[in-house]
Design an enzyme around this catalytic site. Structure first.
Site, PDB file in Angstrom:
ATOM      1  N   ALA A  66       0.860  -1.174   0.000  1.00 35.72           N
ATOM      2  CA  ALA A  66       0.000   0.000   0.000  1.00 35.72           C
ATOM      3  C   ALA A  66       0.902   1.232   0.000  1.00 35.72           C
ATOM      4  CB  ALA A  66      -0.884  -0.012   1.234  1.00 35.72           C
ATOM      5  N   GLY A 111       0.746  -5.225   0.531  1.00 35.84           N
ATOM      6  CA  GLY A 111      -0.366  -5.369  -0.423  1.00 35.84           C
ATOM      7  C   GLY A 111       0.039  -6.075  -1.713  1.00 35.84           C
ATOM      8  N   GLU A 114      -0.089  -9.597  -0.980  1.00 36.61           N
ATOM      9  CA  GLU A 114      -1.504  -9.942  -0.760  1.00 36.61           C
ATOM     10  C   GLU A 114      -2.244 -10.108  -2.094  1.00 36.61           C
ATOM     11  OE1 GLU A 114      -1.633  -6.670   2.132  1.00 36.61           O
ATOM     12  OE2 GLU A 114      -2.705  -8.033   3.446  1.00 36.61           O
ATOM     13  N   GLU A 134       4.535  -5.161   7.183  1.00 33.77           N
ATOM     14  CA  GLU A 134       3.724  -4.131   7.853  1.00 33.77           C
ATOM     15  C   GLU A 134       4.100  -3.923   9.308  1.00 33.77           C
ATOM     16  OE1 GLU A 134       2.553  -6.412   5.764  1.00 33.77           O
ATOM     17  OE2 GLU A 134       1.062  -5.520   4.418  1.00 33.77           O
TER      18      GLU A 134
HETATM   19  N1  CAA Z   1       4.524   3.367  -0.572  1.00 36.30           N
HETATM   20  C1  CAA Z   1       4.899   4.551  -1.086  1.00 36.30           C
HETATM   21  N2  CAA Z   1       6.092   4.754  -1.702  1.00 36.30           N
HETATM   22  C2  CAA Z   1       6.924   3.683  -1.776  1.00 36.30           C
HETATM   23  C3  CAA Z   1       6.596   2.423  -1.274  1.00 36.30           C
HETATM   24  C4  CAA Z   1       5.307   2.274  -0.661  1.00 36.30           C
HETATM   25  N3  CAA Z   1       4.881   1.099  -0.180  1.00 36.30           N
HETATM   26  N4  CAA Z   1       7.638   1.597  -1.488  1.00 36.30           N
HETATM   27  C5  CAA Z   1       8.580   2.317  -2.109  1.00 36.30           C
HETATM   28  N5  CAA Z   1       8.159   3.576  -2.293  1.00 36.30           N
HETATM   29  C6  CAA Z   1       8.879   4.679  -2.935  1.00 36.30           C
HETATM   30  C7  CAA Z   1       9.989   5.212  -2.048  1.00 36.30           C
HETATM   31  O1  CAA Z   1       9.491   6.141  -1.106  1.00 36.30           O
HETATM   32  C8  CAA Z   1      10.907   5.831  -3.082  1.00 36.30           C
HETATM   33  O2  CAA Z   1      10.354   7.082  -3.459  1.00 36.30           O
HETATM   34  P1  CAA Z   1      11.334   8.355  -3.653  1.00 36.30           P
HETATM   35  O3  CAA Z   1      12.258   7.961  -4.779  1.00 36.30           O
HETATM   36  O4  CAA Z   1      10.382   9.449  -4.010  1.00 36.30           O
HETATM   37  O5  CAA Z   1      12.061   8.543  -2.368  1.00 36.30           O
HETATM   38  C9  CAA Z   1      10.767   4.919  -4.284  1.00 36.30           C
HETATM   39  O6  CAA Z   1       9.541   4.190  -4.091  1.00 36.30           O
HETATM   40  C10 CAA Z   1      11.894   3.902  -4.374  1.00 36.30           C
HETATM   41  O7  CAA Z   1      11.977   3.214  -3.140  1.00 36.30           O
HETATM   42  P2  CAA Z   1      13.336   3.106  -2.275  1.00 36.30           P
HETATM   43  O8  CAA Z   1      14.207   4.263  -2.547  1.00 36.30           O
HETATM   44  O9  CAA Z   1      12.938   2.840  -0.858  1.00 36.30           O
HETATM   45  O10 CAA Z   1      13.968   1.816  -2.958  1.00 36.30           O
HETATM   46  P3  CAA Z   1      14.943   0.771  -2.270  1.00 36.30           P
HETATM   47  O11 CAA Z   1      15.430  -0.099  -3.376  1.00 36.30           O
HETATM   48  O12 CAA Z   1      15.949   1.433  -1.416  1.00 36.30           O
HETATM   49  O13 CAA Z   1      14.012  -0.107  -1.288  1.00 36.30           O
HETATM   50  C11 CAA Z   1      12.011  -1.356  -0.719  1.00 36.30           C
HETATM   51  C12 CAA Z   1      12.967  -0.889  -1.848  1.00 36.30           C
HETATM   52  C13 CAA Z   1      12.732  -2.348   0.195  1.00 36.30           C
HETATM   53  C14 CAA Z   1      10.849  -2.051  -1.393  1.00 36.30           C
HETATM   54  C15 CAA Z   1      11.550  -0.124   0.100  1.00 36.30           C
HETATM   55  O14 CAA Z   1      11.071   0.857  -0.796  1.00 36.30           O
HETATM   56  C16 CAA Z   1      10.447  -0.448   1.073  1.00 36.30           C
HETATM   57  O15 CAA Z   1      10.700  -0.982   2.129  1.00 36.30           O
HETATM   58  N6  CAA Z   1       9.194  -0.063   0.714  1.00 36.30           N
HETATM   59  C17 CAA Z   1       8.063  -0.235   1.614  1.00 36.30           C
HETATM   60  C18 CAA Z   1       7.588  -1.681   1.635  1.00 36.30           C
HETATM   61  C19 CAA Z   1       6.473  -1.830   2.629  1.00 36.30           C
HETATM   62  O16 CAA Z   1       6.616  -1.583   3.811  1.00 36.30           O
HETATM   63  N7  CAA Z   1       5.305  -2.289   2.142  1.00 36.30           N
HETATM   64  C20 CAA Z   1       4.121  -2.475   2.982  1.00 36.30           C
HETATM   65  C21 CAA Z   1       3.239  -1.262   2.875  1.00 36.30           C
HETATM   66  S1  CAA Z   1       1.903  -1.286   4.009  1.00 36.30           S
HETATM   67  C22 CAA Z   1       0.757  -2.321   3.317  1.00 36.30           C
HETATM   68  O17 CAA Z   1       0.934  -2.852   2.248  1.00 36.30           O
HETATM   69  C23 CAA Z   1      -0.489  -2.496   4.147  1.00 36.30           C
HETATM   70  C24 CAA Z   1      -1.499  -3.391   3.581  1.00 36.30           C
HETATM   71  O18 CAA Z   1      -1.453  -4.572   3.698  1.00 36.30           O
HETATM   72  C25 CAA Z   1      -2.654  -2.814   2.930  1.00 36.30           C
END
Ligand code: CAA
Length: 263
Positions: A66, A111, A114, A134
């Site tokens: 998400a 997500g 999921e 999460e």
């Molecule tokens: N939401 C919004 N933006 C996201 C994102 C997310 N889930 N995942 C990555 N991005 C964005 C980053 O903010 C970044 O944006 P900017 O360039 O503007 O800074 C861009 O995508 C690239 O990401 P990274 O620079 O972080 O890339 P990385 O290679 O260093 O890391 C990653 C990759 C490990 C996937 C890391 O981005 C990460 O941990 N992302 C979040 C993953 C996460 O926690 N997902 C769960 C979300 S909550 C959910 O899904 C709830 C549910 O069940 C409904």
């Protein structure tokens, strides 16, 4: 409807939904959910689309979860509505009459995992990564992960992944039963479309009956599930494709399915 957050494409009876927010690693925001809902409306009402493939734009992510920027702005009620809406839309993928295959080409987190779990099966590239991280955000999966993952891989394996939030590579995801096949990144889509094409060529009545029997049967006890199978088997026998398939075998020739839902 025009799409900005997904690409929706239909070729030769195979529909493809490509999550398309590469700058945010294809993260799911409310606008993307709306578009996904719209594409599913089209698929559900089509008699020509026989298989759905879901994948992510770019080579880095399927869906990184998400959209955390949007999540951060939600009050609890907005979060509840987002979770309910996401669950409802993702459940529609699972209940589609046609098979849905996830082609996971990078991060499938939160997500993203999921969505993959709601598909009928998953092919992943060697560089794919799965996980429900999460917990590291102080929340829990909200699009079905706490329910579908334990049903797929067992409660203990699911609890370890959900409690630690750890990310696992495609090979580990395959070992524990999340992924059917791990494929070279360059060959992933070819292999997915090869399998999708092979499925699309089968009798549509039988395919739908098989999916329905498996999905409904898993939600019930074995005796009821077996009764569901008998009914589904009987429905198949009314289809022209059943006549063609069995006659072709007896006549020692390849079956030519008309693939239609009616004669
Ligand atoms: N939401 C919004 N933006 C996201 C994102 C997310 N889930 N995942 C990555 N991005 C964005 C980053 O903010 C970044 O944006 P900017 O360039 O503007 O800074 C861009 O995508 C690239 O990401 P990274 O620079 O972080 O890339 P990385 O290679 O260093 O890391 C990653 C990759 C490990 C996937 C890391 O981005 C990460 O941990 N992302 C979040 C993953 C996460 O926690 N997902 C769960 C979300 S909550 C959910 O899904 C709830 C549910 O069940 C409904």
């Amino acid at each position: 409807m025009s799409y900005e957050n997904i690409v929706f494409d239909v070729k030769e009876e195979i529909a493809t939904i490509t999550f398309n927010r590469p700058k945010a690693l294809n993260a799911i925001n409310s606008a993307l959910l709306e578009e996904l809902q719209n594409a599913l409306n089209t698929i559900e009402t089509s008699q020509d689309i026989r298989v759905l493939v879901l994948t992510g734009a770019g080579d880095k992510a399927f869906v990184a979860g998400a959209d955390i920027t949007e999540l951060a702005s939600f009050n609890p009620l907005q979060a509840k509505l987002f979770s309910q809406k996401g669950q409802a839309i993702i459940s529609r993928i699972q209940s589609l009459a046609i098979p849905a295959i996830a082609a996971v080409n990078g991060y499938a987190l939160g997500g993203g995992s999921e969505i993959a779990l709601a598909c009928d099966f998953v092919y992943a590239s060697e560089n794919a990564t799965f996980g429900l991280p999460e917990i590291t955000l102080g929340i829990i999966p909200g699009f079905g992960g706490t329910q579908r993952l334990p049903r797929l891989i067992g409660a203990n394996m699911a609890k370890e992944l959900i409690f630690t939030g750890k990310l696992i590579p495609a090979k580990e995801a395959a070992r524990i039963g999340i992924v059917n096949k791990v494929i070279d990144a360059e060959q992933l889509m070819d292999k997915v479309y090869e399998t999708a094409g092979s499925i699309a060529a089968k009798g549509q009545v039988a395919l739908r009956a098989a999916k329905e029997a498996i999905n409904h049967g898993l939600n019930t006890d074995l005796v009821t599930g077996l009764a569901i199978e008998v009914d589904a088997f009987t429905v198949c026998m009314t289809s022209p494709d059943a006549k063609e398939g069995t006659t072709a075998f007896v006549e020692k020739r390849k079956a030519k399915f008309n693939g239609k839902l009616t004669g």
